[in-house]
Write an enzyme that holds these catalytic residues in place. Sequence first.
Site: not given
Length: 294
Positions: A170, A45
Amino acid sequence: MSLHSNVTDTALIFEGGGMRASYTSATIATLLDSEIFIDWVAGISAGSSNAINYLSRDPGRARLSFTEFASDPNFGGMRTLLRGQGLFNANYIYQQTSGPDEALPFDMATYEANPARIRIGGFNAVTGETVYWTREDLATLADIMNRVQASSTMPGLMPVVTIGDEEWVDGAIGTSGGVALDAAEADGFEKFLVILTQPRSYWKTPPRNPRLFERIFRRYPAIADALITRADRYNATKERLLDLEKQGRAVLFFPEHLTVTSTEKNVAKLSAAYAAGLAQSRREAPLWREFLGL
């Protein structure tokens, strides 16, 4: 250009956390100022942005990415969310800013000259598989930014990213809960420098309404299941990190004065977070060098 690594027995891991990375992006300046050049780096991320900025040895880009850049009118907000572009306008952030004459030019030459290995974590939105992309997957600027965007795509807040014929979100919702310790251990490492974006006291709690995720992600049940169960994986990884710390096999950086959230866009607050992260990391740098044998 010829670069070298001076630490080959330790993995450097950057946690994600959206704009909380304003605090931890400051560690890149400290690492580089301290001449700490680690040969294996992973990020998930927002941590994937920190990872590539560390490998391109660009503390300025690391700082700008999570501070002043938030004031860019194209950065995102409710307007772009309602348009389907995401709360963070990811197509702009990752696809239209990294070229030589753009807002956040990426130093591709230094990245390519750096011998260090890299792992960036992504989550397959359909199969539920966690994948760690390597140098081979990150060979061009387009490859890098596509996968950093995918790794950073907060489910529900940003559009799913298509790479080839696969859909990604993510990596923080994947096997590790957001900290790529599993990738480092799979590659044989026994020592770890881990840059975390939550305070030492933080433990993740399960969602209060798991059925809401099931409704929101009807098209992607793997995402719903991962979000519902993420707290278990995150907390298990943290317990493992704390155990490694006790054994003297890990040094953990926990923010001491974190005052921003993952969606913060106020540049003054983000800049203050960066300054706090810089001050803390400078205090802790001697411990890092001792741990790394430098």
